[in-house]
Structure formats: structure tokens, C-alpha cells
Design a protein around this motif. Structure first.
Motif, PDB file in Angstrom:
ATOM      1  N   UNK A 153       0.754  -1.280  -0.015  1.00  0.00           N
ATOM      2  CA  UNK A 153      -0.010   0.223  -0.137  1.00  0.00           C
ATOM      3  C   UNK A 153       0.763   1.341  -0.014  1.00  0.00           C
ATOM      4  N   UNK A 154       2.179   1.163  -0.106  1.00  0.00           N
ATOM      5  CA  UNK A 154       2.864   2.278  -0.313  1.00  0.00           C
ATOM      6  C   UNK A 154       3.397   2.594  -1.610  1.00  0.00           C
ATOM      7  N   UNK A 155       3.630   3.898  -1.881  1.00  0.00           N
ATOM      8  CA  UNK A 155       3.808   4.158  -3.423  1.00  0.00           C
ATOM      9  C   UNK A 155       5.295   4.159  -3.446  1.00  0.00           C
ATOM     10  N   UNK A 221      -1.339  -0.659 -13.192  1.00  0.00           N
ATOM     11  CA  UNK A 221      -2.384  -0.208 -11.823  1.00  0.00           C
ATOM     12  C   UNK A 221      -2.482  -1.153 -10.888  1.00  0.00           C
ATOM     13  N   UNK A 222      -2.178  -2.257 -11.172  1.00  0.00           N
ATOM     14  CA  UNK A 222      -2.005  -3.274  -9.953  1.00  0.00           C
ATOM     15  C   UNK A 222      -0.620  -3.316  -9.224  1.00  0.00           C
ATOM     16  N   UNK A 223       0.268  -2.832  -9.859  1.00  0.00           N
ATOM     17  CA  UNK A 223       1.657  -2.698  -9.453  1.00  0.00           C
ATOM     18  C   UNK A 223       1.860  -1.516  -8.469  1.00  0.00           C
ATOM     19  N   UNK A 232      -1.861  11.065 -10.237  1.00  0.00           N
ATOM     20  CA  UNK A 232      -2.620  10.209 -11.008  1.00  0.00           C
ATOM     21  C   UNK A 232      -2.064  10.959 -12.639  1.00  0.00           C
ATOM     22  N   UNK A 233      -2.196  12.171 -12.971  1.00  0.00           N
ATOM     23  CA  UNK A 233      -1.665  12.659 -14.122  1.00  0.00           C
ATOM     24  C   UNK A 233      -0.414  11.943 -14.784  1.00  0.00           C
ATOM     25  N   UNK A 234       0.644  12.026 -13.919  1.00  0.00           N
ATOM     26  CA  UNK A 234       1.902  11.439 -14.403  1.00  0.00           C
ATOM     27  C   UNK A 234       1.908  10.182 -14.864  1.00  0.00           C
ATOM     28  N   UNK A 235       1.507   9.272 -13.799  1.00  0.00           N
ATOM     29  CA  UNK A 235       1.086   7.838 -13.787  1.00  0.00           C
ATOM     30  C   UNK A 235       0.216   7.425 -15.203  1.00  0.00           C
ATOM     31  N   UNK A 236      -0.820   8.383 -15.343  1.00  0.00           N
ATOM     32  CA  UNK A 236      -1.942   7.960 -16.457  1.00  0.00           C
ATOM     33  C   UNK A 236      -1.167   8.160 -17.684  1.00  0.00           C
TER      34      UNK A 236
END
Length: 270
Positions: A153-155, A221-223, A232-236
Motif C-alpha cells: 500500500x506504499x507508493x 494499475x495493480x503494481x 494520477x496525471x503523471x502515471x496515467x
């Protein structure tokens, strides 16, 4: 577990982790057999098989990522596991893509109806989230010393370069992989699986230190679910739009530009 007691703790943990991944593969294999026998509606059949395939891919990749973090000084070992489990997935998940980009490619080339594509995409996204929480529950059992539920649960931001380079990396990886997937269809199955596994391993080696070389929106999304929540914007852009851009460029090149160039060259000679 008794045969493992004589091994060093690190080796015990590694063997346990490998055993978990192989157990997931076996359970998913049994579930796929049951699904084929019991599900006769095409929509339900497509959804369940895609769900199971994506679940297997995500769970195994979570564990592979954990192993790679425990053995950073031995990248060859990690790449060997990537190659081996790419072979396993290629052999056991026939008929599914486990990747939204693969579904998009088939729909854009006319090999899949929009309805079937939507069902498969939904199955992949739901499975990606389910696999994340199932993996967390499994890690909470503490079967190895590095199975800690809080870790999932950690980024941990895998993007080690600026946004432009990250987009290029994911787009190129997606372009190369799906180009091979498209053009290796005429190759014998056993050889094709080895070629694709080798390509995946090379892409992970080349781009893993930059973005993780995921080139799969559902797997990303899972990882990195918490990272999507925090940035969100960067990872999307990096993990969803960039691989999709790679697919679009591949289709434009092989379906439109190269045929046009070929015809233009012939006409010029005449």
C-alpha cells in the motif's frame, strides 16, 4: 517446508516465493479448465478467462518485483525469472492477452468486436485490483521475512527519468512488443513463445531502470495503485497513454505508412 529448513533464510524465502508463484499458476490453470467446461455463454467465458489470466500475471509480477528488490546485486537472477515466467504465462494463458493494449490492437485491426473488447478490458481492470488486494492478504501471512502487507500500500515511484523520457520508454516498449506479437503469429508456437519471452526480458533489462518497463496498463494499475492515487496525471500519461500511443503508431506504420510507401515506390519505378 521441511526440505527447506537446511537452507539459508534468504534461500528459504526465495524458494517460498517461487513456490507461491507456481501455486498461483496451478490454481489458475485449474480454474481455467473449470471455466471452459462450465461456462457456455461467450461473454461470461471471455470475462472469466481474461480475469484469471490477468490475475495470474499480476500476482506473479508482484512477487517477481519483490524478489528483484531483495536481490539487487544479482540482476541476472531476476532476468532469468522474468524469462522463465514469461514462458510460463505464454504456455498457460493461450487465448488471452492480459493487457488492455493487446485488446485495443485486436479491436483496431478488426479482429475483435467492440463489445467483446469492452468485456475483456473490464475483466482486466477488475482483476488487476483484485490481484493487488489478494497479494496483500497473502503477504500479511508473513510466509517470508519480506512479505509485509504494508509494503503493497506504499507508493514506490518506479519512474527514474523525466516525463518525456518515461513516455518514450513505455511507448517504444509497447511498440516493439506488440509488433513482435503481431508478426510472430506465423512462427511455430513453441518458438514464438521463446522469442516473445526473450523480447520481454530484453525490454525489462533495457527499460526496467527507467520506468520498470511495464507496457501494460492493467499491470501498472495493480503494481502502482497508490502512485496512481498520489500522482494520477503523471502515471496515467506514462503507463496508460504511452503504451496506447505505441499501439497506435505500430498500427499506423504497418497498416498504412509501409503499404503506402511500398505502393509509392512501385508506381515511381513504373
Amino acid at each position: 517446508m521441511s526440505p527447506l529448513l537446511g537452507l539459508r533464510p534468504e534461500l528459504q524465502d526465495t524458494c517460498t516465493s517461487l513456490g507461491l508463484m507456481l501455486s498461483v499458476v496451478l490454481l489458475i490453470g485449474l480454474a481455467r479448465v473449470v471455466a471452459r467446461q462450465q461456462l457456455h455463454r461467450p461473454v461470461a467465458h471471455a470475462f472469466v478467462l481474461e480475469f484469471l489470466a490477468t490475475f495470474q500475471l499480476c500476482c506473479c509480477t508482484h512477487e517477481l518485483q519483490l524478489l528483484s528488490e531483495q536481490h539487487p546485486a544479482h540482476p541476472t537472477w531476476t532476468l532469468t525469472l522474468v524469462y522463465f515466467f514469461s514462458l510460463v504465462h505464454g504456455l498457460t494463458l493461450v487465448g488471452t492477452s492480459s493487457n488492455p493494449c493487446g485488446v485495443m490492437m485486436q479491436m483496431m485491426l478488426g479482429g475483435m468486436s467492440p463489445e467483446t473488447g469492452a468485456v475483456r478490458l473490464l475483466a482486466q481492470l477488475v482483476s488487476a485490483l483484485c490481484s493487488r488486494y489478494c497479494t496483500s492478504a497473502l503477504w500479511n501471512l508473513g510466509l517470508t521475512q519480506y512479505h509485509v502487507s504494508e509494503r503493497s500500500f506504499a507508493c514506490k515511484n518506479p519512474i527514474q527519468v523525466d516525463l518525456f523520457k518515461a513516455v518514450i520508454t513505455e511507448a517504444v516498449c509497447s511498440f516493439l512488443f506488440h509488433s513482435a506479437l503481431l508478426h510472430f503469429q506465423e512462427v511455430r508456437t513453441k518458438l514464438r513463445i521463446h522469442l516473445l519471452a526473450a523480447l520481454i526480458t530484453f525490454l525489462v533489462y533495457a527499460g526496467g531502470s527507467l520506468t520498470g518497463a511495464v507496457f501494460n496498463p492493467a499491470l501498472a494499475l495493480s503494481l502502482h495503485f497508490m502512485c496512481f492515487d498520489e500522482a494520477f496525471p503523471q502515471f496515467f500519461i506514462v503507463y496508460w497513454l504511452a503504451p496506447s500511443l505505441g499501439i497506435l503508431l505500430m498500427i499506423l506504420m504497418f497498416s498504412f505508412f509501409l503499404p503506402w510507401l511500398h505502393n509509392h515506390t512501385i508506381n515511381k519505378k513504373e
